[in-house]
Design an enzyme around this catalytic site. Sequence first.
Site, PDB file in Angstrom:
ATOM      1  CG  LEU A 396      -8.299 -13.588  33.452  1.00  0.00           C
ATOM      2  CD1 LEU A 396      -7.673 -14.777  34.126  1.00  0.00           C
ATOM      3  CD2 LEU A 396      -9.784 -13.829  33.266  1.00  0.00           C
ATOM      4  CD  GLU A 398     -12.724 -10.043  31.595  1.00  0.00           C
ATOM      5  OE1 GLU A 398     -12.545  -9.867  32.824  1.00  0.00           O
ATOM      6  OE2 GLU A 398     -12.492 -11.121  31.020  1.00  0.00           O
ATOM      7  CD  GLN A 420      -9.620 -15.879  26.680  1.00  0.00           C
ATOM      8  OE1 GLN A 420      -9.873 -16.281  27.814  1.00  0.00           O
ATOM      9  NE2 GLN A 420      -8.389 -15.716  26.247  1.00  0.00           N
ATOM     10  CG  PHE A 421     -15.662 -17.146  25.136  1.00  0.00           C
ATOM     11  CD1 PHE A 421     -16.293 -17.976  24.211  1.00  0.00           C
ATOM     12  CD2 PHE A 421     -14.377 -17.466  25.553  1.00  0.00           C
ATOM     13  CE1 PHE A 421     -15.646 -19.102  23.720  1.00  0.00           C
ATOM     14  CE2 PHE A 421     -13.731 -18.594  25.061  1.00  0.00           C
ATOM     15  CZ  PHE A 421     -14.370 -19.418  24.140  1.00  0.00           C
ATOM     16  CB  ALA A 422     -19.943 -12.189  23.710  1.00  0.00           C
ATOM     17  CG  ASP A 423     -20.682 -16.045  27.227  1.00  0.00           C
ATOM     18  OD1 ASP A 423     -21.728 -16.646  27.442  1.00  0.00           O
ATOM     19  OD2 ASP A 423     -20.082 -16.097  26.124  1.00  0.00           O
ATOM     20  CG  PHE A 424     -15.600 -14.154  29.762  1.00  0.00           C
ATOM     21  CD1 PHE A 424     -16.445 -14.970  30.512  1.00  0.00           C
ATOM     22  CD2 PHE A 424     -14.644 -14.758  28.971  1.00  0.00           C
ATOM     23  CE1 PHE A 424     -16.328 -16.356  30.476  1.00  0.00           C
ATOM     24  CE2 PHE A 424     -14.513 -16.141  28.923  1.00  0.00           C
ATOM     25  CZ  PHE A 424     -15.363 -16.943  29.675  1.00  0.00           C
ATOM     26  CG  HIS A 465     -17.383 -20.529  27.293  1.00  0.00           C
ATOM     27  ND1 HIS A 465     -17.556 -20.944  28.581  1.00  0.00           N
ATOM     28  CD2 HIS A 465     -16.099 -20.102  27.216  1.00  0.00           C
ATOM     29  CE1 HIS A 465     -16.436 -20.796  29.254  1.00  0.00           C
ATOM     30  NE2 HIS A 465     -15.524 -20.287  28.454  1.00  0.00           N
TER      31      HIS A 465
END
Length: 659
Positions: A396, A398, A420-424, A465
Site C-alpha cells: 500500500l 501509492e 485501487q480507487f481513483a480516490d487513493f 470511493h
Amino acid sequence: MNYNRKEYSDDELIALYKGILKPRMIEERMLVLLRQGKVSKWFSGIGQEAISVGSVMALESDEYILPLHRNLGVFTSREVPLDRLFAQFQGKKTGFTKGRDRSFHFGSNEHHIVGMISHLGPQLAVADGIALADLLDNKEKVALVFSGDGGASEGDFHEALNVAAVWNLPVIFMIENNGYGLSTPSNEQFKFKHFTDKGPAYGIDALQIDGNNIVEVYDTVRQAAYSMRKNPRPMLIEAITFRMRGHEEASGTKYVPQELFEKWAKKDPVENFEKYLLDEVILTPKAIEGIREEIKAEIEEGLQTAFETPMPEVNRQEELEDMYRPFEQEVIKPATDAKTEKRYVDAISDGLRQSMERYPELVLMGQDIAEYGGVFKITEGFVDKFGKERVRNTPLCESAILGIGLGMSIKGKKSMVEMQFADFVSCGFNQIVNNLAKSHYRWGQNADVVVRMPTGAGTAAGPFHSQSNEAWFFHTPGLKIVYPSSPYDAKGLLNAAIEDPNPVMYFEHKLLYRSISQEIPDDYYTIEIGKAKLVTEGSDISIITYGMGVHWAKQLQQEMTDISFDILDLRSLLPWDKEAVRETVARTGRVIVLHEDTMTGGIGGEISAWIGENCFELLDGPVTRVASLDTAVPFAPPLEQEFLPKQRLREKVERIMAF
Ligand SMILES: Cc1ncc(C[n+]2csc(CCOP(=O)(O)OP(=O)(O)O)c2C)c(N)n1
C-alpha cells in the site's frame, strides 16, 4: 582520522583525492561569486564531500546515482563538464534544463544521474524503479540514492524502503546524517538514535560509517554494491557528517552552536585526507600544488564559458511543446472485422492484455492485481499469462509505486499503475503532478506511465470511493487525461494511453464496468488521444460531456424527443478537442457543459470560458454548466442522487431552450 587503505593502490587514493578536492575548490569559488552577486542561491556541501565523491567512485559508471541539493561531488565525480554545470546554475540554455530549473534539479542520462525535485523524498522511489528495471533485465546493477536526515522524516522514505525490501531491489539508501534539517536539529526531527535502527525494521541491512572519511565511504559502498549485484537487495548506509555552512548561503548558521563547528572542522574530509596522503608520501606538496592548479584552470575555464553564454532567448512555442515528449500518434485500426460483445470492464481488460503482448517492456503494478486479479477483476488471469514479474502486487504505497514508474521509464520500460480507487491517488499526488508531469520539461526525461483510475459515484460508496478527481490533474501541464464512456473507447483509449510515452491519467467509471456492453473489435486498435466523438448530431442544443455524462445526456435525449440534441463526448480531457467543441457550438448556438465532477473548479469551467472567449458570436444563450453539488460525495442513495447532476439536467435544458 584513521584511513584504512586496505589493498587500494596509490593511484586509487590519488583519484579519490582529486575527486574530493574538485567540489571543495568549486564551492570556495562559488562563495566568492555569491559575495559578488554573480550566483543567486547556493546549497553548500562543504564538509560532506567525502560521501558524494566516495559513493560515485565506488560505483560503475553506468550505475545510476540520485543526488540531492548538497551533492555537488556527484556531478563532478561523474565528470559533468564544468561549463555545462555552471551554465545550469546560471539558467543558461547550455545547462541541462534549458534554463527551466535551477541548481542541482536536473538529471543527465549520459552521466547516469537523476536529479531531485525540491520535495526530497520522492527521489527515493525513483531509485527503486531504476533498480527494478535492472533487476527484471538481469543487469546486475545497483542504484544509489541520497537522503538527508530531515528528508527521511517524509512518508516517501518509508514507502521507498519498504517496497525496496519487499521486492529485493538493489538500492543503496545513503543517509547523510548531518544533524540538521534546515535549522531543525535531529532531536526535533526524530526520536530514534541511529538510522541503522531503521534498516532492520524494514528487513534491510544497515551500516553506519564515518561520512567524513572518504576511504571508508568508498570501501563500504564498493563492498555493498559488489554483494548487492550478486544478491539483489537494498542496503541502508548512514553516513555521519556535518554541514559546515548554513542550509543555503543566505540563511546563516546562528542556530548551530559554535563548538560543533570547531569539533567538525578538525574532521574536515579534504584536509584530513590530504594530510594522510602527505604523511604516507603518496603525494608531495608539489604534486598537490599541481593538482590544485589543474582544477583551478578547469574551473576558471568553465566559468568563463558559462558567463559568456547569453541568457536564453524566449521561444513560446518551444516552451509549450517541451512539456511533452514529442509523439506522433499513429492510429491503429483493427486487423480484421472480428468483433465480440464486451462489457466496459472486459474491454479494459482486453486492451490491457493486448498491450502486454505488444509491449514486452510493459509492467503492471497495483494493489491486489496479481493472483487476486484486482478488486474489479480487470487483471484476472494475467499472472498465469505474463508472470508475477510483470504483474506486480504492490504494498500500500501509492507514492512509491508512481515514483517507481518514473524510474522504470528512465530505463526504457513502460508501466501501468492501477489505483485501487481513483480516490487513493491523493496519496501519490506529488509524484504525479511534480515528478512525472514535469520531468520532460525539466530535463527531457519522459515518464512513460499510465495511471488507471477507477472513478465515479452512483454506487453508494461514500466520500472516499466515489470521487471524480480528473480536475486535480487537468490543471497540470505535462499530463494527458483520457476518460472513455463506452467499451469501444475504453479499449482503444487504453491502448493509446499505453503507447503514448507521456504520463496519462486513464479514468474508468466503475458504474459502467458491468452496466454497458457493446460489440468491439477483437484485434488491437487505438483511438486518437485529443479527439472527441460526436455521439448524436442535432441542431437545438449541444451537450458537451464525458464519462457518465454521455449516458445521462443520451437518456434525456430519449425522453425529450421534441428537442434535437448534439451530444459531444470529449473522451480526452487533456488535451481536449477545441475544434469539435467549436463545431458543436456552431451547429446549435446553445450549450450545456455537463460533468459528474463538482461544479467549482471543474473542467466545465474551463470549457465554458473557452467557448465564451472564442465562440461568442455563435451563441444564442449563456453557456451553462451542469455538475455535481459542491459537497463531498455522500453515501446514502437519496443523498447521492441529489448530489449528482443527472436530475438537474432536464431543467437546465428547458431553461436554455427558452432563449
Ligand atoms: C516537502 C518539502 N518540505 C520542505 C522543504 C524545504 N526544505 C528543503 S531542504 C530542507 C531540509 C532538509 O534537511 P535534510 O534532509 O537533513 O538535508 P540537508 O539539507 O541537511 O542536507 C527543507 C526543510 C522541501 N524542499 N520539501
